[in-house]
Write a protein that holds these residues in place. Sequence first.
Motif, PDB file in Angstrom:
ATOM      1  N   ALA A  13     -48.076 -30.405  76.615  1.00  6.97           N
ATOM      2  CA  ALA A  13     -49.483 -30.143  76.272  1.00  6.97           C
ATOM      3  C   ALA A  13     -49.653 -30.396  74.771  1.00  6.97           C
ATOM      4  N   LYS A  15     -52.507 -30.817  72.734  1.00  6.39           N
ATOM      5  CA  LYS A  15     -53.720 -30.522  71.948  1.00  6.39           C
ATOM      6  C   LYS A  15     -53.341 -30.034  70.550  1.00  6.39           C
ATOM      7  N   ASN A  36     -56.506 -32.006  76.117  1.00  9.97           N
ATOM      8  CA  ASN A  36     -57.642 -31.187  76.548  1.00  9.97           C
ATOM      9  C   ASN A  36     -58.997 -31.778  76.180  1.00  9.97           C
ATOM     10  N   ILE A  57     -56.236 -32.362  80.937  1.00 10.90           N
ATOM     11  CA  ILE A  57     -56.047 -30.982  81.415  1.00 10.90           C
ATOM     12  C   ILE A  57     -57.124 -30.020  80.897  1.00 10.90           C
ATOM     13  N   MET A 139     -54.383 -27.375  90.415  1.00 12.02           N
ATOM     14  CA  MET A 139     -53.898 -26.901  89.110  1.00 12.02           C
ATOM     15  C   MET A 139     -54.520 -25.538  88.840  1.00 12.02           C
ATOM     16  N   MET A 141     -54.680 -22.345  85.512  1.00 13.91           N
ATOM     17  CA  MET A 141     -54.241 -21.732  84.257  1.00 13.91           C
ATOM     18  C   MET A 141     -53.796 -20.304  84.558  1.00 13.91           C
ATOM     19  N   MET A 180     -47.025 -22.321  81.977  1.00 10.95           N
ATOM     20  CA  MET A 180     -47.062 -22.763  80.596  1.00 10.95           C
ATOM     21  C   MET A 180     -45.815 -22.200  79.902  1.00 10.95           C
ATOM     22  N   THR A 181     -45.827 -22.180  78.585  1.00  8.45           N
ATOM     23  CA  THR A 181     -44.615 -21.804  77.850  1.00  8.45           C
ATOM     24  C   THR A 181     -44.015 -20.461  78.313  1.00  8.45           C
ATOM     25  N   ARG A 196     -46.893 -27.271  82.407  1.00 11.14           N
ATOM     26  CA  ARG A 196     -47.564 -27.800  81.214  1.00 11.14           C
ATOM     27  C   ARG A 196     -47.170 -26.954  79.999  1.00 11.14           C
ATOM     28  N   ILE A 197     -46.378 -27.532  79.124  1.00  5.90           N
ATOM     29  CA  ILE A 197     -45.778 -26.764  78.033  1.00  5.90           C
ATOM     30  C   ILE A 197     -46.251 -27.278  76.674  1.00  5.90           C
ATOM     31  N   GLY A 198     -46.798 -26.377  75.862  1.00  3.34           N
ATOM     32  CA  GLY A 198     -47.199 -26.729  74.507  1.00  3.34           C
ATOM     33  C   GLY A 198     -46.243 -26.120  73.494  1.00  3.34           C
ATOM     34  N   ARG A 199     -46.400 -24.801  73.269  1.00  2.00           N
ATOM     35  CA  ARG A 199     -45.617 -24.128  72.221  1.00  2.00           C
ATOM     36  C   ARG A 199     -44.116 -24.224  72.451  1.00  2.00           C
ATOM     37  N   ARG A 205     -48.870 -22.729  67.672  1.00  2.05           N
ATOM     38  CA  ARG A 205     -50.073 -23.438  67.206  1.00  2.05           C
ATOM     39  C   ARG A 205     -50.668 -22.654  66.041  1.00  2.05           C
TER      40      ARG A 205
HETATM   41  C1  LIG Z   1     -52.548 -25.465  75.859  1.00  2.00           C
HETATM   42  C2  LIG Z   1     -52.406 -25.614  77.313  1.00  2.00           C
HETATM   43  C3  LIG Z   1     -51.173 -25.495  77.955  1.00  2.00           C
HETATM   44  C4  LIG Z   1     -49.889 -25.159  77.230  1.00  2.00           C
HETATM   45  O1  LIG Z   1     -49.930 -23.880  76.695  1.00  2.00           O
HETATM   46  P1  LIG Z   1     -48.648 -23.288  75.905  1.00  2.00           P
HETATM   47  O2  LIG Z   1     -48.852 -21.831  76.006  1.00  2.00           O
HETATM   48  O3  LIG Z   1     -48.732 -23.822  74.516  1.00  2.00           O
HETATM   49  O4  LIG Z   1     -47.435 -23.755  76.602  1.00  2.00           O
HETATM   50  C5  LIG Z   1     -51.138 -25.703  79.322  1.00  2.00           C
HETATM   51  N1  LIG Z   1     -52.235 -25.990  80.042  1.00  2.00           N
HETATM   52  C6  LIG Z   1     -53.456 -26.093  79.463  1.00  2.00           C
HETATM   53  C7  LIG Z   1     -54.624 -26.421  80.313  1.00  2.00           C
HETATM   54  C8  LIG Z   1     -53.574 -25.907  78.086  1.00  2.00           C
HETATM   55  O5  LIG Z   1     -54.802 -26.008  77.530  1.00  2.00           O
END
Ligand SMILES: *Cc1c(COP(=O)(O)O)cnc(C)c1O
Length: 206
Positions: A13, A15, A36, A57, A139, A141, A180-181, A196-199, A205
């Motif tokens: 992820a 963004k 996003n 996403i 999908m 959240m 997610m994370t 879906r992994i961001g951090r 962030r």
């Molecule tokens: C930001 C985001 C993620 C990832 O979130 P993290 O907590 O950073 O892993 C996953 N899915 C969506 C839709 C997001 O907006």
Amino acid sequence: MRELPESVILLAATKGRSVDEIMEAIAAGIRVIGENYVQEAMQKYPEIGKRVEWHFIGHLQRNKVKKACEIFDFIESVDSLKIAREIDKRCGERGKVMPILIEINSGREANKHGVMPEDALPLAREISTLENVKLMGVMTMGPAVSNPEDIRPFFRITKSAFERMRDEFGEEIKYLSMGMTDTWRIAVEEGANIVRIGRGIFGPRD
Ligand SMILES: *Cc1c(COP(=O)(O)O)cnc(C)c1O
């Protein structure tokens, strides 16, 4: 992330992350990214291009669908027939068929996008008539939780919508995108095959 089963797709992820950060993740093996915002993706796309698969996403607005259909290979966050029809129209113009997921508001939260779990199948039936859109799953959240375990019921609700869809439409319903994370382990236990992994990839962030 090392323990992620091979059958599960790891989506980064991205963004708010720079092209340099994303390139580094790609060098480390990332093959799928999720953005996003169409605007933000448009800025990064010329430099990153087709070396990765691009998933949308975020919440898609109708006036951004045309651009989204140019950049993205997959749209994970369809939550209305109106948007699905617009994707169908714009992809039709490009001779492209867009794989999509229906986003489910598994926590029934007023401030979140996505359809209510019981509305996913009726929406799927309508979407299945569109020629340039290929429905491939769901999908979610889920609500923000402080204890990751607390998200499990919402992943179960989403899995059950996925299974009902699969019962009706068959093997083409392939993808269950959740986790997610902080919650991906639980998501995988509950059947997710896209996380879906961001951090967890890029750090906190700001
Ligand atoms: C930001 C985001 C993620 C990832 O979130 P993290 O907590 O950073 O892993 C996953 N899915 C969506 C839709 C997001 O907006």
